[in-house]
Design a protein around this motif. Structure first.
Motif, short mmCIF file in Angstrom:
data_model
loop_
_atom_site.label_atom_id
_atom_site.label_comp_id
_atom_site.label_asym_id
_atom_site.label_seq_id
_atom_site.Cartn_x
_atom_site.Cartn_y
_atom_site.Cartn_z
N LEU A 93 0.82 -1.21 0.00
CA LEU A 93 0.00 0.00 0.00
C LEU A 93 0.85 1.27 0.00
O LEU A 93 0.42 2.31 -0.49
N LEU A 94 2.05 1.19 0.54
CA LEU A 94 2.95 2.33 0.44
C LEU A 94 3.38 2.55 -1.01
O LEU A 94 3.54 3.69 -1.47
N ALA A 95 3.56 1.45 -1.72
CA ALA A 95 3.93 1.56 -3.15
C ALA A 95 2.73 1.93 -4.01
O ALA A 95 2.87 2.57 -5.05
N THR A 96 1.53 1.52 -3.57
CA THR A 96 0.30 1.78 -4.33
C THR A 96 -0.75 2.32 -3.37
O THR A 96 -1.60 1.58 -2.87
N PRO A 97 -0.71 3.63 -3.09
CA PRO A 97 -1.64 4.19 -2.10
C PRO A 97 -3.11 4.11 -2.51
O PRO A 97 -3.99 4.06 -1.66
N ARG A 98 -3.40 4.12 -3.80
CA ARG A 98 -4.78 4.06 -4.26
C ARG A 98 -5.26 2.61 -4.23
O ARG A 98 -4.95 1.82 -5.13
N ARG A 99 -6.03 2.31 -3.22
CA ARG A 99 -6.37 0.92 -2.98
C ARG A 99 -7.29 0.34 -4.05
O ARG A 99 -7.26 -0.86 -4.29
N TRP A 100 -8.10 1.16 -4.67
CA TRP A 100 -9.00 0.63 -5.70
C TRP A 100 -8.20 0.05 -6.85
O TRP A 100 -8.61 -0.94 -7.46
N ARG A 101 -7.05 0.67 -7.15
CA ARG A 101 -6.20 0.14 -8.23
C ARG A 101 -5.66 -1.24 -7.85
O ARG A 101 -5.56 -2.13 -8.69
N LEU A 102 -5.31 -1.39 -6.58
CA LEU A 102 -4.79 -2.68 -6.12
C LEU A 102 -5.86 -3.76 -6.21
O LEU A 102 -5.60 -4.88 -6.65
N VAL A 103 -7.10 -3.41 -5.80
CA VAL A 103 -8.19 -4.38 -5.87
C VAL A 103 -8.48 -4.76 -7.33
O VAL A 103 -8.69 -5.94 -7.64
N VAL A 104 -8.46 -3.78 -8.22
CA VAL A 104 -8.70 -4.07 -9.64
C VAL A 104 -7.60 -4.97 -10.20
O VAL A 104 -7.86 -5.93 -10.92
N ALA A 105 -6.34 -4.68 -9.83
CA ALA A 105 -5.22 -5.49 -10.32
C ALA A 105 -5.33 -6.93 -9.81
O ALA A 105 -5.10 -7.89 -10.57
N LYS A 106 -5.69 -7.09 -8.54
CA LYS A 106 -5.84 -8.44 -7.99
C LYS A 106 -7.01 -9.16 -8.66
O LYS A 106 -6.95 -10.37 -8.91
N SER A 107 -8.07 -8.43 -8.96
CA SER A 107 -9.22 -9.03 -9.64
C SER A 107 -8.85 -9.50 -11.04
O SER A 107 -9.18 -10.62 -11.44
N VAL A 108 -8.14 -8.66 -11.77
CA VAL A 108 -7.74 -9.03 -13.13
C VAL A 108 -6.78 -10.22 -13.11
O VAL A 108 -6.93 -11.17 -13.90
N SER A 110 -6.55 -12.53 -10.85
CA SER A 110 -7.29 -13.74 -10.48
C SER A 110 -8.12 -14.26 -11.64
O SER A 110 -8.22 -15.48 -11.85
N ILE A 111 -8.71 -13.36 -12.42
CA ILE A 111 -9.49 -13.78 -13.59
C ILE A 111 -8.58 -14.46 -14.61
O ILE A 111 -8.94 -15.49 -15.19
N VAL A 112 -7.39 -13.89 -14.83
CA VAL A 112 -6.46 -14.49 -15.79
C VAL A 112 -6.09 -15.91 -15.35
O VAL A 112 -6.12 -16.85 -16.15
N TRP A 113 -5.79 -16.08 -14.07
CA TRP A 113 -5.43 -17.41 -13.59
C TRP A 113 -6.62 -18.36 -13.60
O TRP A 113 -6.45 -19.56 -13.79
N SER A 114 -7.82 -17.82 -13.39
CA SER A 114 -9.01 -18.68 -13.46
C SER A 114 -9.20 -19.23 -14.86
O SER A 114 -9.68 -20.35 -15.04
N VAL A 115 -8.82 -18.44 -15.87
CA VAL A 115 -8.88 -18.93 -17.25
C VAL A 115 -7.89 -20.09 -17.43
O VAL A 115 -8.20 -21.09 -18.08
N TYR A 116 -6.71 -19.97 -16.82
CA TYR A 116 -5.74 -21.07 -16.86
C TYR A 116 -6.35 -22.33 -16.23
O TYR A 116 -6.20 -23.44 -16.75
N TYR A 117 -7.02 -22.16 -15.11
CA TYR A 117 -7.65 -23.29 -14.43
C TYR A 117 -8.71 -23.95 -15.32
O TYR A 117 -8.82 -25.18 -15.38
#
Length: 256
Positions: A93-108, A110-117
């Motif tokens: 969070l110190l590197a990425t203070p805008r938490r919504w961006r972090l949530v979006v990145a984690k969502s994307v 996870s979706i990419v890896w779910s496609v692998y699954y």
């Protein structure tokens, strides 16, 4: 994009997602056997090639019929809660203070890896299911005709349930508690609700995923399944709403 690449790197270089991938393959392998088992007496099963549309679709979507899609939810949980568990969320969070961006990145990610699954699940069906079908005198052409009704919804189901896991991880930041809760919901609570009250159960993630993926659920619930488009909306809601609620509640709080 840098955040997404960072999240993908984290998933690729930690053992958790690979273990979950192995469980996905194991569950799919068990699910492949299900369409071949025909009850002949109350205590006897016969191993035969599936010929009906439903059983062929069940074979294509073998991962979905045994709950392998919920491994994508576990992946989403690991993606979010791993940093809390290992106490590196403050650095992130110190590197990425805008938490919504972090949530979006984690969502994307996870979706990419779910496609692998999902691809891995389909590969297991091809590697195990097709040889079994041929050995029992089944038709691969008939199986191929059921790919189109099932596979697009299968990919969508894995992706949206990964979002569901991300949302659950933002709500319940304790990794073990979140994983146990999702497994209990998916393998205990949902089957009970679907069995006792199909009218209610059809609104749950498993039934919505089945509606999107060619109605691949048992006879008791098939008559109650939502239409594919309504199932897609319900499944999207199960994916997006927990992410939004989790972001505006627990994930936005101060981190100590």
């Amino acid at each position: 994009m840098r955040l997404v690449r960072a999240e993908l790197f984290k998933l690729r270089t930690t053992p958790g997602p690979w273990v979950v991938l192995g469980v996905t393959l194991l569950l799919t392998g068990l699910g492949v056997l299900r369409p071949f088992l025909f009850p002949t007496t109350p205590h006897h099963l016969q191993f035969l090639a599936p010929t009906s549309t439903f059983r062929l679709r069940e074979l294509v979507g073998s991962g979905l019929t045994v709950g392998a899609e919920y491994m994508a939810a576990i992946l989403g949980i690991l993606c979010v809660t791993g940093e809390f568990r290992h106490k590196v969320i403050t650095t992130t969070l110190l590197a990425t203070p805008r938490r919504w961006r972090l949530v979006v990145a984690k969502s994307v990610a996870s979706i990419v890896w779910s496609v692998y699954y999902c691809v891995a699940s389909l590969a297991m069906v091809a590697a195990l299911g097709i040889p079994l079908l041929v050995s029992q005198g089944g038709s691969t052409m008939a199986l191929w005709h059921q790919v189109r009704p099932v596979v697009p919804g299968l990919f969508g189901s894995f992706a949206l349930i990964a979002l569901y896991g991300v949302g659950f991880g933002t709500l319940v930041k304790n990794q073990i508690a979140a994983v146990v809760a999702v497994l209990a919901i998916s393998f205990i609570i949902e089957p009970i609700v679907i069995g006792v009250s199909p009218e209610v159960g059809r609104w749950l993630p498993a039934a919505a995923a089945a509606a999107v993926s060619g109605d691949i659920l048992g006879k008791g619930i098939r008559a109650y399944l939502l239409s594919w488009w309504l199932g897609a909306i319900v499944l999207a809601a199960w994916g997006v709403v927990p992410v939004v609620v989790g972001y505006f509640t627990t994930f936005s709080r101060d981190v100590t």
